[in-house]
Structures are given as C-alpha cells and as structure tokens.
Write an enzyme that holds these catalytic residues in place. Structure first.
Site, PDB file in Angstrom:
ATOM      1  N   GLU A 149      -3.536  -4.991 -10.130  1.00  0.00           N
ATOM      2  CA  GLU A 149      -2.110  -5.162  -9.896  1.00  0.00           C
ATOM      3  C   GLU A 149      -1.942  -5.890  -8.581  1.00  0.00           C
ATOM      4  O   GLU A 149      -2.543  -5.519  -7.570  1.00  0.00           O
ATOM      5  CB  GLU A 149      -1.364  -3.829  -9.863  1.00  0.00           C
ATOM      6  CG  GLU A 149       0.149  -4.005  -9.714  1.00  0.00           C
ATOM      7  CD  GLU A 149       0.851  -2.666  -9.656  1.00  0.00           C
ATOM      8  OE1 GLU A 149       0.587  -1.825 -10.531  1.00  0.00           O
ATOM      9  OE2 GLU A 149       1.647  -2.467  -8.732  1.00  0.00           O
ATOM     10  N   GLU A 184      -2.412   4.385  -9.487  1.00  0.00           N
ATOM     11  CA  GLU A 184      -2.291   4.636  -8.051  1.00  0.00           C
ATOM     12  C   GLU A 184      -2.265   6.120  -7.685  1.00  0.00           C
ATOM     13  O   GLU A 184      -1.569   6.525  -6.751  1.00  0.00           O
ATOM     14  CB  GLU A 184      -1.058   3.919  -7.492  1.00  0.00           C
ATOM     15  CG  GLU A 184      -1.172   2.410  -7.582  1.00  0.00           C
ATOM     16  CD  GLU A 184       0.073   1.680  -7.100  1.00  0.00           C
ATOM     17  OE1 GLU A 184       1.039   2.358  -6.682  1.00  0.00           O
ATOM     18  OE2 GLU A 184       0.088   0.441  -7.146  1.00  0.00           O
TER      19      GLU A 184
END
Length: 640
Positions: A239, A163
């Site tokens: 995810e 991320e």
C-alpha cells in the site's frame, strides 16, 4: 551520465535478475469506490475502462480489494459475507462487482483480498481475530471459495490483517486451511504493515518463512530493511501513494513507482486508492488515481496519476523481469528497465523534483534534480533495438519520438518533472472518451422510497455507511405500506480496525448543506433500549465518525426522544416524551434553518426553538442508537 546494458546499469556489466513479477496497481480499499457502482451508463463503463482496460488508461495489473468485515476502514464500512456465524451471502457489497468488471476488461489481472475488520462473532466478545485462528482462517477461506463458486473469480493473493498485529500461528493455519481446500495456488502476503517484525520472525521461524510468499509493507518511503532483503522473498509496497491526485500527487506516484525498486528492491507498488469515488469531505478526499464522486451528475475526471501509471503498465506486464541496474541518474531522478525475456525492452525514466513529488507519507527529505543529458549503452540482444519514446506531456500515441540505437548507444535530454517510457512494444495509447456531463452538486430535493427492487442485502444509492451496514430489505412481517425498506443489520460490534462509533450511521448528500428539511419513516425493532435517529449538518465521517457533530433527532422504544449536538448523544439540547413505540412505523422530520432547529413526529410538531450555538454545515444521516436491527423508508431531503 552513462549507463551500460545487458540490460541497463551504471556499472560496466550486469546480469538480469531471476523472474520477478511486475505489478503496478491500485486498490479500492476502505470503501473508497462506494459511489462508483451507482454511476449511470455509459459513464460507469468509461471509468472502468480508464482503470482496467489494457492499453487504454491505467491498465492496472492487480486489483486489491477489502474483504468486508462490517467495520470502518477509513472512509466507510463494507459488508461482510458472514454477518453472523450461520450466515453466508456472497453477493453483498460492490467488491464482487468491481472484481468482475476488472476481469471482464483484463482477464489476466491479479486479485488480492485483505481484511480490515472482522464481524464480531469471530472475536467471541473480544476485539481480536486470533484467539480462535481456526475460525478466522475458515472465514477468510470461505470468502475465497465463495468468489470462485458464485462469481468465477480466482483470488491470487490473500493478506492477514491490514496494518495490525499478525499471529504466526494464524498465518501457518491459514496456509494449512488453504491447502486443505485445494487452494495451493493462493499465495500469502504478510503483514501489510511495516517490514518489521514480520521479517525478523521469518528469519528464525522456518515454517513461517516457508508459508509467507511475499512481504508487504505500507508507505515504505522507497526503502526496505536488511532482514526483509535477507529473507530473499518478493518485497512489495503493498500500500502506497495515498496522496491528493493533483500534479504533486502525480509526481509522488511517478517517483515511487520507479524508486521503490531502485532504492528498496520492491517489485510491486499498490496505490491507495483506486478511484476517489467517495464523498470528498471524508478523510483523504480525492486521494485516488482518478476522481468519480458524482453519480447523480455522471461527472468524472481522469487525473494525472492515471497517465503516470500507464507509463509503466501499458508497456510491461506481470511476469516481466527487472534488469538489475543501479537506476540512479547522475543529476537526480531514476530509471528502471524491464524485459519479457523474449526480446522486448521497456525503460521508464522519471525526473521528479522534491516540490513536485512529495507523498502524503512518509516525510520526504529534500533533494535536487537538474536538467541533464543521459546516455545509455545497450548490450547483448538489445544492441540493435529500435525504441519508441512516450513522454508524459505527449501521451497521445505510442511514439511521440523514435530513437535509433546506434551501436548500442543512445542519448536523451531530460528536463525536470518529466516521465519518459522507452520501449520496443508496438501497443499502448492514450484512450479517450467524449467529455462526461458537467459537475453538479448533490440534488437539493432528493427522495428514495427504496423500492428500486435491487436485490435484498445491496446498498441504496448515495448512502455511505460509516458504522454498521444498511441493506435493502424485504419486509414480510406486517409491513403495511413498507414492503421494501433499508435496514441496519449489524447487531454486534465488529472486530474494529478504526475507532468505530458506538452507533450505526449512514451519511448522504452535500457536505455544504446548512438549511435542510429531512423526513424519514423509521421502525425500531428492538423492544428494549432500541432507538433511531435522523440528522443534519453531520460534520465527520470515516475514521473520525466517532467524533461527529451536527443536529441529531433521536426517538427511543421507551417512548422518549432527544435532540443532541453530537453522535455520541452526550451533548443533549432537548429531551422529553414522544410516545414512540417499537415495531410501529413513525415519521420523523427535522428542520434546520440558520441557527434554529425543530422536529416533528408523524406530521405534528414535537419540539422547536432549539438554538444552535454556531451555524455549521454537513451531510444528512440516518442511524441507530446501537448495533441493532432497525428499518428506514421514504427518505426525503430538501435543501435550500
């Protein structure tokens, strides 16, 4: 609603897609399996069976693990295999153990590694891993090589940086370094963030397009974007889920497992997190497929998401193909169909309602699902198949109901908030073990002298590092009675993913504790500005650890002490001289009762009558003033 199959579809005729790997799994990222390794047998093995054993529980197809980087990754820190540039150790942490246990149960499980943080030496003083991409690539590839050399683990996929920004130059260099080390089989996932901008860059950079094998996005809300589809790469929700594991969490998981493919063409969905095996009052408490957060009692709970997962994973395998179907039921809900190309067929149907299936993110727009009768038509080689039906509420054996397909047609009455699996397979079951022990709070009288003789560099039971890394240590320099200790070993701020504290801290105990007495022997190694603390009523951890409040008793190498109401040390309640010296063992005691606090040094009162403005509660903790070497021994808590 009617559907026609050559496969299955709402359109009259459709064709099977090219080979697409199916992979429904979960990840122990973010230090969320910290407490699992300390479970006693047989309960630890039972938990692992529910997660990984084929045809028993979740039967996971992929395990995605954090490449420890000494930094905070949501619920704790995980140690790096290279704390320093000239340091390599491929036995630190519990990820190696977890991967081996998964492989022991399912040799075909796929393994993914992804970094959240990096040790500070990689950044050369900057909080950025791409300034020296060759160094970062070497660091990541060394982890893959170490997995094979020391644990006989083959890593199948590798990510970039969780991320965070990616570097096209680094991704290309990573591929080059992998190939140079004979790791051509390891595939690259990028960028474990959003679909963009990685998809856009891949459309205009032929070399980047060539080296990225899978585009992975986080929490995509079952949707993708045109650029990602245009790359013609495999698309994964790398995810997802991240939701409390009650009935709504199970509904969230059921819905996105199907709809990530139906709406977004994603052929793998990876849930965060694997098992809620961390203190529940840390961020995202109990956001796991099952719950195992009491190694001191042995209690664990097999939650709904385990059986939701089983509806897919027990009746498909990596390498099966999705059939290209519309997948939308007329009155809400969805279905997917998969085949192994050898005559087997599995159909998974979900009818989750809006109220029953909201994930923690992204926001879900309202929709309506109604009871309905669905009629399906099979074509081609599937016309005469006999299908067993496994229903969410009846997942006790393979066939709770059998369907005889008549001239390629069958119908099924579907209620709302249900999951069905229709399959030709003759395997799969709801595995069970005797009930685990009863749930109990953390022991109110707890001691650890760190003499368990666990290998150096491993972690002490129940301590959960939140900044820094605390490892077993064999003290060979004038140890006296302190041969085996717990040592904080990170001496340079890592390249952080979260807002790590400036102090190193490890928490332990019961978040509800108010009245406690904490005693610990401490050893400051830093002669300059070194310092250590013990603390009680610590109210924050994980990504919020920087803002922790509580009662912190500090001693410093310059002979002073402080009592503060926060981890940062800004809220000073008392200070003075202590006589503490570096490289000498001292014993600290902190007493908290109601709104009053006192502290002792080496058995003698040092300060007292500190009045707390409010009677809070929280964990006990140990830690250091900065990223520095320091040791701890003979830790003891008494709570009342």
């Amino acid at each position: 609603m009617t559907s026609n199959f050559p496969g299955i579809s709402s359109s009259p005729m459709i064709s099977v897609m090219s080979a697409i790997q199916l992979a429904w799994t979960h990840r122990l990222i973010w230090a969320t399996s910290r407490l699992l390794v300390n479970y006693p047998e047989p309960y630890r093995s039972q938990i692992l069976d529910y997660l990984f054993m084929p045809n028993f529980g979740a039967s996971l197809h992929i395990l995605k693990v954090e490449i420890g980087g000494d930094g905070q990754s949501t619920d704790g820190t995980e140690p790096s295999h290279m704390h320093y540039e000239n340091d390599e150790n491929y036995f630190r942490g519990y990820e190696w153990w977890l991967m081996k246990e998964a492989k022991k149960r399912n040799p075909n499980i796929k393994l993914i590694g992804l970094p959240w943080a990096f040790p500070g030496w990689i950044g050369r003083g900057q909080n950025w891993p791409y300034n020296h991409p060759d160094v970062t690539a070497y660091y990541i590839v060394s982890w893959i090589l170490g997995a094979k050399q020391y644990h006989n683990l083959d890593i199948d996929y590798i990510g970039i940086w969780n991320e965070r920004s990616f570097s096209s130059k680094y991704i290309k260099l990573l591929r080059y370094t992998l190939d140079k080390q004979g790791l051509q089989r390891v595939r690259i996932i990028a960028s474990d963030n959003m679909w963009e901008p990685i998809s856009f860059f891949m459309m205009f950079d032929c070399e980047l397009h060539q080296v990225v094998d899978i585009i992975g996005a986080h929490y995509p809300g079952t949707r993708t974007v045109p650029n990602a589809l245009a790359t013609q790469k495999k698309l994964w929700a790398s995810e997802d889920y991240s939701t409390f594991n009650d009935e709504v969490g199970a509904g969230c998981w059921a819905r996105i497992l199907n709809q990530n493919y139906v709406n977004g063409n994603m052929t793998s969905t990876i849930a965060w997190n694997l098992v809620a095996s961390y203190y529940e009052d840390l961020p995202f408490g109990r956001d796991g497929l099952m719950t195992a957060q009491e190694p001191w009692s042995g209690y664990y709970a097999v939650e709904g998401p385990i059986w939701i997962t089983a509806h897919t994973t027990q009746f498909t395998h990596p390498g099966w193909h999705y059939l290209q179907v519309d997948g939308r039921l007329e009155h809400g809900g969805s279905y997917v169909a998969l085949t192994d190309g050898l005559g087997n067929l599995t159909i998974i149907i979900e009818t989750m309602t809006y109220r029953h299936s909201q994930c923690i993110r992204p926001p879900l727009l309202p929709f309506i699902v109604l009871p309905q009768k669905a009629t399906f038509y099979l074509k081609g080689s599937f016309v005469s198949k006999f299908l067993c039906v496994s229903h969410l509420l009846h997942f006790f054996s393979l066939c709770f109901l059998s369907l005889q397909v008549h001239e390629g047609m069958f119908s099924l009455n579907l209620d709302v908030d249900e999951v069905y699996t229709l399959t030709t397979l003759t395997t799969g079951r709801k595995g069970t073990y005797p009930d685990p022990p009863q749930s109990k709070p953390f022991p109110s009288n707890y001691k650890d002298d760190f003499n368990i003789r666990n290998p150096p560099f491993s972690e002490a039971p129940h301590f959960a590092d939140q900044t820094g890394v605390f490892e077993y240590f064999v003290n060979t320099s004038d140890p006296g009675d302190h041969i085996f200790t717990l040592r904080q070993v990170v001496v340079q701020r890592p390249i952080t993913w979260a807002s790590d504290a400036d102090q190193a801290i490890s928490i332990i105990g019961d978040f509800k504790w108010v009245n406690v007495s904490i005693t610990c022997d401490v050893y400051i190694e830093h002669l300059g500005n070194g310092g250590v603390f013990i603390a009680g009523r610590v109210n924050n951890g994980g990504i919020y650890v920087r803002h922790s409040k509580g009662l912190f008793f500090w001693v410093f190498a310059d002979g002073t002490y402080q009592v503060t109401g926060d981890l940062s040390g800004k809220e000073v309640l008392m200070k003075g001289m202590s006589g503490v010296r570096a490289r000498v063992w001292h014993t600290l005691t902190l007493n908290l009762k109601g709104s009053s606090a006192s502290g002792s040094l080496n058995g003698y009162p040092l300060w007292e009558n500190v009045t707390l403005s409010e009677t809070s509660h929280g964990w006990a903790a140990i830690g250091t003033r900065s990223f520095e070497f320091a040791q701890f021994d003979n830790f003891h808590i008494e709570a009342s």
